[in-house]
Design a protein around this motif. Structure first.
Motif, PDB file in Angstrom:
ATOM      1  N   THR A  25      17.791  77.761  21.908  1.00  0.00           N
ATOM      2  CA  THR A  25      16.671  77.507  22.829  1.00  0.00           C
ATOM      3  C   THR A  25      17.032  77.923  24.248  1.00  0.00           C
ATOM      4  N   GLU A  26      18.262  77.599  24.650  1.00  0.00           N
ATOM      5  CA  GLU A  26      18.711  77.986  25.998  1.00  0.00           C
ATOM      6  C   GLU A  26      18.770  79.508  26.142  1.00  0.00           C
ATOM      7  N   ARG A  27      19.257  80.164  25.107  1.00  0.00           N
ATOM      8  CA  ARG A  27      19.353  81.616  25.162  1.00  0.00           C
ATOM      9  C   ARG A  27      17.961  82.254  25.213  1.00  0.00           C
ATOM     10  N   GLU A  28      17.042  81.728  24.451  1.00  0.00           N
ATOM     11  CA  GLU A  28      15.683  82.270  24.461  1.00  0.00           C
ATOM     12  C   GLU A  28      15.035  82.089  25.831  1.00  0.00           C
ATOM     13  N   LYS A  34      14.588  86.847  32.196  1.00  0.00           N
ATOM     14  CA  LYS A  34      14.938  88.244  32.478  1.00  0.00           C
ATOM     15  C   LYS A  34      13.735  89.161  32.250  1.00  0.00           C
ATOM     16  N   ILE A  35      12.996  88.918  31.192  1.00  0.00           N
ATOM     17  CA  ILE A  35      11.817  89.750  30.903  1.00  0.00           C
ATOM     18  C   ILE A  35      10.778  89.594  32.005  1.00  0.00           C
ATOM     19  N   LYS A  69      13.118 100.231  29.452  1.00  0.00           N
ATOM     20  CA  LYS A  69      14.048 100.195  28.320  1.00  0.00           C
ATOM     21  C   LYS A  69      14.793  98.870  28.261  1.00  0.00           C
ATOM     22  N   ARG A  70      15.232  98.377  29.414  1.00  0.00           N
ATOM     23  CA  ARG A  70      15.912  97.085  29.453  1.00  0.00           C
ATOM     24  C   ARG A  70      14.987  95.962  28.994  1.00  0.00           C
ATOM     25  N   LYS A  71      13.719  96.056  29.408  1.00  0.00           N
ATOM     26  CA  LYS A  71      12.760  95.037  28.994  1.00  0.00           C
ATOM     27  C   LYS A  71      12.579  95.044  27.478  1.00  0.00           C
ATOM     28  N   ARG A  78      15.121  88.591  22.239  1.00  0.00           N
ATOM     29  CA  ARG A  78      14.381  87.321  22.224  1.00  0.00           C
ATOM     30  C   ARG A  78      13.731  87.070  20.865  1.00  0.00           C
ATOM     31  N   ASP A  79      13.196  88.134  20.245  1.00  0.00           N
ATOM     32  CA  ASP A  79      12.576  87.968  18.929  1.00  0.00           C
ATOM     33  C   ASP A  79      13.611  87.551  17.894  1.00  0.00           C
ATOM     34  N   HIS A  80      14.807  88.156  17.954  1.00  0.00           N
ATOM     35  CA  HIS A  80      15.871  87.762  17.016  1.00  0.00           C
ATOM     36  C   HIS A  80      16.282  86.318  17.244  1.00  0.00           C
ATOM     37  N   THR A  81      16.394  85.933  18.493  1.00  0.00           N
ATOM     38  CA  THR A  81      16.788  84.555  18.804  1.00  0.00           C
ATOM     39  C   THR A  81      15.726  83.561  18.317  1.00  0.00           C
TER      40      THR A  81
END
Length: 229
Positions: A25-28, A34-35, A69-71, A78-81
């Motif tokens: 959750t924190e990582r997401e 960032k996005i 590209k970074r986005k 985020r989708d994987h997380t």
């Protein structure tokens, strides 16, 4: 002794599902921040490209492509997380369901044992004896009530006589109702219906007789009183 053989390393406890869920959750959340920052940067580059011309516009476009590209990369992470967090939630739900099932089974086993213990205290033969005694008691009570309610020195009435009296009673009730309807006063009659006149009709006024030739009348048609000669 520990210097020769060394000390046994203490094993760390395995991470729990709640710990894994918290980290995911924190990582997401960090990826979402960032996005959002890259979105703001892209909007800035878009506004600059609308005003720039020539090589300056191409340079801004190149930097905007790198940001995009970074986005895309952060969105993919985020989708994987989010998918990993969903799997952790499903695993936790399955574990909770299994624990609930075990608790339910244990409770049902305990209830079954208690039911068997209590049911062993019941004697079917005694229950049948009690029900038979109750039936006998109610039968005796019915006989007592019948004896106490018995009529003495009363002539038995024939069914034909009873039917005849009932028919006569019905005719009397009908006559009484009919008499009440006929005796209804006029002020209780329904509104809007004409009342039937009674008595003699009042005399109608007679029309005035025309004056004769000998009688004199004034300008209003009234007779003129004769004058003394």
């Amino acid at each position: 002794m520990h210097r020769l053989f060394g000390r046994k390393k203490e094993e760390k406890p395995a991470p729990s599902l709640s710990d894994a869920q918290g980290r995911l959750t924190e990582r997401e959340g960090n990826l979402d921040k960032k996005i959002a920052s890259l979105d703001a940067e892209l909007r800035k580059y878009k506004a600059q490209m609308a005003k720039a011309r020539g090589p300056a516009k191409a340079n801004i476009r190149r930097r905007a492509a790198q940001v995009l590209k970074r986005k895309k990369m952060y969105e993919q992470q985020r989708d994987h997380t989010a998918a990993q967090a969903f799997n952790v939630d499903q695993t936790a739900f399955a574990i909770d369901s299994a624990k609930d099932n075990i608790t339910t089974v244990e409770a049902m086993k305990a209830a079954t044992t208690t039911l068997k213990t209590e049911y062993a205290k019941i004697n079917i033969g005694e229950i049948e004896d009690v029900t038979d005694d109750l039936a006998d008691m109610f039968e005796d009570l019915e006989e007592v009530n019948e004896a106490l309610g018995r009529n003495y020195n009363v002539d038995e009435l024939d069914d034909a006589d009873i039917d005849a009296e009932l028919d006569a009673l019905g005719d009397d009730i009908f006559d009484e109702e009919l008499g009440e309807e006929e005796a209804t006063p006029s002020f209780l009659a329904p509104a809007g219906l004409p009342v039937e006149p009674t008595g003699v009709l009042p005399a109608q006024p007679q029309p005035a007789q025309p004056a004769t030739a000998e009688e004199k009348v004034d300008e209003f048609g009234l007779p003129i009183a004769p004058q003394a000669s």
